[in-house]
Write a protein that holds these residues in place. Structure first.
Motif, short mmCIF file in Angstrom:
data_model
loop_
_atom_site.label_atom_id
_atom_site.label_comp_id
_atom_site.label_asym_id
_atom_site.label_seq_id
_atom_site.Cartn_x
_atom_site.Cartn_y
_atom_site.Cartn_z
N ILE A 170 53.17 -67.71 11.79
CA ILE A 170 52.05 -68.69 13.16
C ILE A 170 50.98 -67.55 14.23
CG2 ILE A 170 51.19 -70.26 13.81
CD1 ILE A 170 52.63 -71.60 12.05
N VAL A 171 52.05 -67.51 15.40
CA VAL A 171 51.89 -66.70 16.09
C VAL A 171 51.11 -65.83 16.03
CG1 VAL A 171 52.87 -68.48 17.77
CG2 VAL A 171 54.05 -66.35 17.07
N LEU A 172 51.93 -64.84 15.28
CA LEU A 172 51.37 -63.64 14.89
C LEU A 172 50.28 -63.38 14.45
CD1 LEU A 172 54.85 -61.38 14.03
CD2 LEU A 172 53.01 -60.79 16.68
N LEU A 173 49.90 -64.34 13.46
CA LEU A 173 49.01 -63.29 12.38
C LEU A 173 47.56 -64.26 13.51
CD1 LEU A 173 50.07 -64.14 8.74
CD2 LEU A 173 49.38 -62.29 10.24
N GLU A 174 47.79 -65.12 14.11
CA GLU A 174 46.89 -65.70 14.59
C GLU A 174 45.82 -66.83 14.08
OE1 GLU A 174 43.94 -63.91 17.20
OE2 GLU A 174 46.43 -63.11 18.38
N ARG A 194 48.08 -72.58 19.36
CA ARG A 194 47.60 -71.39 18.12
C ARG A 194 48.55 -72.76 16.33
NH1 ARG A 194 49.46 -65.55 18.66
NH2 ARG A 194 47.95 -64.88 20.51
N ILE A 195 48.66 -73.51 17.18
CA ILE A 195 49.25 -74.82 15.81
C ILE A 195 48.47 -76.05 15.66
CG2 ILE A 195 51.62 -75.88 15.37
CD1 ILE A 195 52.88 -73.73 16.58
N ASN A 196 47.82 -76.16 15.09
CA ASN A 196 47.36 -77.17 15.37
C ASN A 196 47.45 -78.41 14.25
OD1 ASN A 196 46.31 -77.12 12.73
ND2 ASN A 196 44.85 -75.55 12.78
N ASN A 197 46.59 -79.48 14.71
CA ASN A 197 46.94 -81.14 13.76
C ASN A 197 47.37 -80.95 12.19
OD1 ASN A 197 47.55 -82.21 16.34
ND2 ASN A 197 44.61 -82.41 15.55
N GLU A 198 46.92 -79.88 11.50
CA GLU A 198 46.93 -79.97 9.79
C GLU A 198 48.08 -78.68 10.13
OE1 GLU A 198 46.65 -79.37 6.46
OE2 GLU A 198 45.52 -80.74 7.87
N ASN A 233 46.70 -69.07 10.72
CA ASN A 233 47.93 -69.88 10.07
C ASN A 233 47.86 -69.98 9.09
OD1 ASN A 233 46.05 -71.91 11.13
ND2 ASN A 233 47.54 -72.25 13.18
N SER A 234 45.88 -69.81 8.79
CA SER A 234 45.62 -70.10 6.88
C SER A 234 46.54 -69.69 6.07
CB SER A 234 44.55 -70.49 6.97
OG SER A 234 43.83 -68.93 7.66
N ALA A 235 47.08 -68.32 6.18
CA ALA A 235 47.70 -68.52 5.56
C ALA A 235 49.41 -68.26 4.73
CB ALA A 235 47.64 -66.50 5.29
N VAL A 236 50.00 -68.04 6.41
CA VAL A 236 51.44 -69.36 6.14
C VAL A 236 50.86 -70.59 5.59
CG1 VAL A 236 53.28 -70.33 7.63
CG2 VAL A 236 51.37 -67.86 8.48
N LEU A 237 50.47 -71.19 6.24
CA LEU A 237 50.17 -72.54 5.45
C LEU A 237 49.90 -72.15 3.87
CD1 LEU A 237 47.90 -75.16 8.04
CD2 LEU A 237 50.50 -74.68 8.46
N LYS A 266 51.29 -80.94 10.68
CA LYS A 266 51.44 -82.29 9.71
C LYS A 266 52.91 -81.13 8.54
CE LYS A 266 47.30 -84.50 9.61
NZ LYS A 266 46.00 -84.93 8.80
N GLN A 267 51.73 -80.43 8.35
CA GLN A 267 52.71 -78.96 7.22
C GLN A 267 54.28 -78.81 7.73
OE1 GLN A 267 51.72 -78.48 4.11
NE2 GLN A 267 49.95 -79.41 4.46
N LEU A 268 53.96 -78.47 9.11
CA LEU A 268 55.75 -78.11 9.36
C LEU A 268 56.23 -79.64 9.07
CD1 LEU A 268 55.17 -76.14 12.26
CD2 LEU A 268 56.22 -75.43 10.34
#
Length: 90
Positions: free
Chosen positions: A71-75, A43-47, A77-81, A50-52
């Motif tokens: 990130i893992v609960l929402l599936e 669920r954690i991609n390259n983008e 991750n765009s909102a979190v990013l 980078k943000q993390l």
């Protein structure tokens, strides 16, 4: 009583620790929620990585754990990013 005092630099000063800490947190979350660790990792991609790695983590490790949880609960991750980008502390 203060037997031992440790001075640990902020997470923003230890960026090399973000990835290993993130993986450790993901293992703990997968055990807590009884979900496959490999599924969490995917669920954690390259983008997202980078943000993390560019975020300054004013809340240090507890903030990292909260972000990974979202990130893992929402599936998705765009909102979190987007939230990280809007509060980017460099």
């Amino acid at each position: 009583m203060n037997i031992l005092s440790l001075k640990i630099p902020a997470l923003r000063d230890r960026r090399e620790d973000i990835v290993p800490l993130a993986y450790h947190i993901l293992v703990q979350l997968s055990r807590t929620w009884n979900i496959n660790y490999e599924e969490f990792k995917q669920r954690i991609n390259n983008e997202t990585w980078k943000q993390l790695l560019t975020y300054s983590w004013p809340g240090n490790i507890p903030e990292l754990a909260n972000v990974l949880s979202r990130i893992v609960l929402l599936e998705d991750n765009s909102a979190v990013l987007n939230q990280l980008k809007s509060t980017l502390h460099l």
